[in-house]
Design an enzyme around this catalytic site. Structure first.
Site, PDB file in Angstrom:
ATOM      1  CG  PHE A 799      -1.508   1.279   1.424  1.00 17.81           C
ATOM      2  CD1 PHE A 799      -2.337   2.079   0.573  1.00 17.81           C
ATOM      3  CD2 PHE A 799      -1.268   1.942   2.768  1.00 17.81           C
ATOM      4  CE1 PHE A 799      -2.947   3.123   0.933  1.00 17.81           C
ATOM      5  CE2 PHE A 799      -2.067   3.222   3.200  1.00 17.81           C
ATOM      6  CZ  PHE A 799      -2.748   3.706   2.134  1.00 17.81           C
ATOM      7  CG  HIS A 800       2.443   4.996  -2.328  1.00 14.51           C
ATOM      8  ND1 HIS A 800       2.043   6.422  -2.103  1.00 14.51           N
ATOM      9  CD2 HIS A 800       3.784   5.451  -2.559  1.00 14.51           C
ATOM     10  CE1 HIS A 800       3.191   7.083  -2.204  1.00 14.51           C
ATOM     11  NE2 HIS A 800       3.977   6.629  -2.616  1.00 14.51           N
ATOM     12  CB  SER A 801      -0.617   6.814   2.558  1.00 18.19           C
ATOM     13  OG  SER A 801      -1.427   7.568   2.960  1.00 18.19           O
TER      14      SER A 801
END
Length: 944
Positions: A799-801
């Protein structure tokens, strides 16, 4: 009384020479600028030479904006005189339009009128909205004005009477204007980025010179207007009709064919030159990308993209004739872009590639200039051009999506720079131009053909070829949906893309008129529609149809463009390509560019614009068919010799593709590093798009570190490089194949993210791609995958915020990811980029009862972006490894034992208490190797 002395109908009320219009325009424009400069230097010298970094004595001459817009009374003087200038300005534009239309060039006349009016309005924008009032609006109007200068200049040059004084002076001032842009940009960067004292003063001199060259370019109209008399009469009788000019007879340009121009050597050389062109052309946006990437915003180096508009110089007859007579000059200039791989400094390397790309675009224009009505020439040259593109794609297939002759490659990462330079030089020296003759006109098109549609069509086609077909994996990744596999893979199915391109070359060479017609256009557009709206095999089928069509129309589009004056057609074409490049970036970079929300996630608009542009090109080509039919031209049949050459090289292409694909696909199944201990080493790394700090491709250095750390499962972030500005690359391929990993590229390039990818030594049973809530900022991609880890199903979330500035986005994303993690009861590891401080804010959503997740080390206070979380799995180790110069973010790694049901604790233990097969490598202790070492804790941490 005056009223009793009304003029008779038709009487002349007022009459003056047309030369007064450009004279008044020149005088008032110069008065506006010079009066503000003189008054400003007199009253506010120290204030207007002061900039954001330096003042007097380091800086001692003001910029244009400082002189005209910052102070009273110079600001008022400038605006008053510019307002007076507007009258002669509008008259100048309309009269130039009338002259251009009268000479028979309706398209050029329209360009003069539209660009002239828009330039006038945008001039008003930056004049009356100063940088002090609204810096952004002022800059937007100024940039728009400069951009519109290109079509205005080209159209005025093309409309000028051959041999006239006006044409001579316009060429001089246009050359001075555009060449001055190079040092202008250079010194602006020296000031803005490098903060060199005195650089802004030098920049200011070039900025003022642009003003004077611009004004003097328009002043050249005085020579055109000497033959014009402006007459104002009273009530001209209605029955007065203007007479029509006699129709011009068609000029037939004959040029003797040189049989040597169709030899095997010339065809091979043309393919070599095309390969060099495509290698340099695709490298330019990639090298430009490095600068906003590392400056975290617009850097100024983006202006180098305008280098591809270089064919505008072919508007100058002596230069055009010289380059046509000696095509080796432009081809050798293109090879400068290959030589750039030997230049260490990134800035100078970019400049070398910009020079190479400029010459490459000039060489393309020269190759097809005047080749109309010569079917064999078109087939010969266009097929070589397409085969060169295919070979560059095959070269990328060979080197895992990196072109080995790109200037981001060197001997240490697999580059073949020497071989590439040899190809460029040999191809250049053997180049020929069989259709050139010393007396050749600038255009062989009839009056029923239009240059603007031909230019627009070529611009759209060049963008389409680059964005979709410069790499064989691009189409497959557009339709990729994750595991289980329900569609094509880059290997082996990327070979089908190349096979489709080969078929397109054949159709273009043998069915040029058919492929350049409207039925084929609608079939190709239908393929684009299916490709965009579907995933898996259906979407891929649409992509293959589009690929065949795009290659098949290359001869038709280049034929149409080559029939017109190359200085206009090819310059406008590549300017259209630049605009499409920007739109292609804007759809994903909308959070970082002005006006970004207008194109946010609108790849469909870009694809439609591409097809509309190509449609204009088809319109231009159908006009050729109509003209040729009326003239009774013979069918466009190929000579036996040309057909034989094309089929031979297409066969070579198919063999190369098959061999490379087989060698890459035929590899053993991945195996974990330590299956005997049932350990899963998982890592997260933000790889910054695979370019290291010195602008070299970083896959080899990444591969070495991943292998030495014995990482079984790793998440890559900022990994989607399937765009023109990023080289249409797939960073996962080399590492996956050389080290043995299953790969999930994550959300594809049509999903508008910066990328999240997963590499796993364990089989990927299922994977789902997520685009998390992002109402304001950049899209946040995530992969939720289920792996078969030693017979146990283990979930991994990569995941990349979103960015720091968009607080609400990150809050919503934290809730969504927590729900994804909470929905699984299986062992789960989160490999992520969270943009939060430990134990604060959204951290408490990620690590919560909702998610069920635990932090790999809650005591690690020195984190902001990368985090590893876990649940229902035994955590035994954690390490942070410095990046060296590979990227801007470290590699974080955790070790987990599958099948051990002992609860994890945060109690630290000594390394000696841990089995050797479960330890991190010793090579990164202390000073480490190659600037990679354990840092923050100075050694790995182990837990009971």
């Amino acid at each position: 009384m005056y009223g009793s002395r009304l003029a008779k109908p038709g009487a002349v009320l007022f009459q003056f020479d047309g030369k007064w219009i450009p004279n008044l325009h020149t005088v008032f424009a110069l008065l506006a600028f010079l009066s503000s400069l003189i008054v400003g230097m007199w009253l506010h010298f120290h204030k207007i030479v002061q900039n954001e970094h330096y003042g007097y004595p380091e800086e001692w001459f003001p910029s244009v904006s400082a002189a005209i817009g910052d102070r009273y009374p110079e600001r008022s003087l400038f605006q008053i005189f510019i307002a007076i200038t507007s009258g002669p300005r509008f008259a100048l534009v309309f009269l130039l339009y009338a002259l251009a239309r009268n000479s028979g060039g309706s398209i050029k006349a329209n360009v003069v009128l539209i660009s002239g009016l828009l330039r006038t309005f945008t001039c008003g924008g930056w004049v009356y909205i100063t940088s002090t009032d609204d810096h952004m609006s002022h800059d937007v109007f100024m940039i728009a004005y400069l951009v519109l200068t290109i079509p205005w200049t080209v159209a005025c040059l093309q409309s000028s009477q051959a041999g006239s004084k006006s044409l001579r002076y316009r060429k001089v001032f246009a050359t001075l204007f555009f060449t001055s842009l190079i040092p202008l940009v250079y010194f602006f960067i020296e000031h803005k980025v490098h903060r060199i004292a005195g650089a802004y003063t030098i920049y200011a001199f070039f900025e003022w010179s642009l003003i004077f060259y611009d004004v003097l370019f328009d002043a050249a109209a005085v020579f055109d207007f000497k033959r014009i008399t402006i007459t104002i009469t009273d009530n001209v009788p209605a029955d007065v009709k203007s007479s029509k000019e006699a129709a011009h007879g068609e000029v037939l340009v004959r040029s003797a064919r040189r049989h040597a121009g169709f030899s095997w050597i010339s065809f091979t050389a043309a393919i070599m030159n095309s390969f060099t062109f495509w290698s340099v052309f695709t490298a330019l946006p990639l090298l430009i990308w490095y600068f906003p990437l590392w400056y975290m915003g617009i850097s100024g180096y983006e202006a180098c993209l305008l280098a591809i508009v270089a064919p505008v110089v072919l508007g100058f007859t002596p230069l055009r004739s010289l380059l046509a007579r000696f095509p080796q000059i432009a081809h050798l200039g293109t090879a400068v872009g290959i030589y750039a791989g030997y230049i260490a400094d990134p800035v100078h390397r970019l400049y070398a590639v910009a020079i190479g790309a400029a010459f490459g675009c000039i060489s393309l224009a020269i190759q097809f200039w005047g080749s109309g009505n010569k079917p064999s020439v078109i087939a010969h040259r266009a097929s070589a051009f397409s085969i060169g593109l295919i070979l560059s794609s095959i070269a990328k297939l060979y080197l895992w999506t990196n072109n080995p002759v790109w200037p981001i490659m060197n001997e240490s990462n697999g580059g073949l720079n020497k071989e590439g330079l040899a190809i460029g030089i040999v191809g250049a020296m053997l180049a020929s131009r069989p259709q050139y003759s010393p007396g050749q006109l600038s255009s062989v098109a009839s009056k029923k053909e239009y240059s603007l549609p031909a230019a627009i069509g070529l611009g759209g086609l060049m963008f389409a070829l680059h964005s979709l077909l410069s790499d064989s994996s691009t189409l497959t990744l557009w339709v990729w949906d994750g595991y289980p596999v329900t569609g094509p893979l880059p290997v082996p199915h990327g070979a089908l893309v190349i096979f489709a391109m080969v078929f397109g070359v054949y159709l273009g060479a043998t069915r040029k008129i058919t492929m350049g017609g409207w039925i084929s256009f609608f079939i190709g557009s239908a393929g684009a529609y299916v490709f965009y709206n579907n995933s898996g095999w259906i979407g891929f089928a649409g992509g293959l149809v589009l690929a065949i069509y795009l290659i098949a129309i290359v001869p038709a589009i280049l034929d149409s463009a080559g029939r017109h004056a190359p200085g206009f057609t090819f310059a406008v074409a590549f300017f259209i390509t630049v605009l499409l490049y920007l739109a292609h970036v804007w759809v994903v970079a909308y959070a970082f560019v002005p006006g970004g929300p207008l194109l946010r996630e609108r790849t469909d608009i870009v694809l439609i614009a591409q097809q509309v542009c190509i449609g204009f090109g088809i319109l231009g080509h159908t006009r050729i068919k109509t003209v040729n039919t009326k003239l009774g031209a013979t069918a466009l049949a190929l000579t036996k010799q040309v057909r034989k050459q094309i089929m031979f090289f297409l066969t070579i292409v198919l063999i190369l593709t098959s061999v490379i694909t087989f060698n890459r696909f035929n590899r053993p199944d991945p195996q974990p590093f330590h299956p005997e201990s049932k350990v899963m080493t998982a890592g997260i790394w933000t790889i910054h798009f695979g370019l290291d700090n010195d602008m070299w491709a970083s896959e080899v250095r990444m591969r070495n570190l991943v292998q030495e750390l014995e990482v079984d499962v790793i998440g890559f972030l900022e990994s989607d490089t399937q765009r023109c500005i990023m080289g249409n690359r797939d960073i996962t391929q080399r590492i996956a194949e050389e080290l043995g990993y299953y790969t999930d590229f994550g959300p594809g390039p049509n999903k508008h993210t910066w990328g999240a990818a997963l590499l796993s030594k364990f089989p990927i049973l299922n994977s789902t791609h997520h685009l998390l809530p992002s109402p304001v900022g950049e899209l946040a991609p995530a992969i939720h995958a289920t792996l078969d880890v030693y017979g146990t199903e283990v979930d991994v979330v990569v995941f990349h915020s979103g960015q720091e500035e968009d607080i609400e986005d990150r809050r919503l994303q934290s809730i969504s990811v927590a729900e994804i993690m909470g929905s699984s009861d299986r062992p789960l590891v989160l490999l992520s980029y969270l943009v939060t401080k430990p134990l604060q804010g959204n951290y408490n959503t990620y690590v919560s009862e909702l998610s069920g997740m635990s932090d790999i080390d809650p005591s690690d206070w020195d984190r902001w972006c990368e985090y590893i979380l876990y649940k229902n799995i035994k955590r035994i180790g954690y390490a942070r490894v410095s990046r060296s110069t590979i990227t801007d973010t470290e590699l974080q790694v955790g070790k987990f034992v599958v099948g051990d049901n002992t609860p994890s604790t945060d109690k630290l233990i000594d390394e000696g208490q841990v089995d050797e097969s479960l330890r991190f490598p010793n090579m990164f202790k202390g000073q480490g190797v190659r600037d990679h070492r354990y840092h923050v804790f100075d050694e790995p941490r182990y837990y009971a």
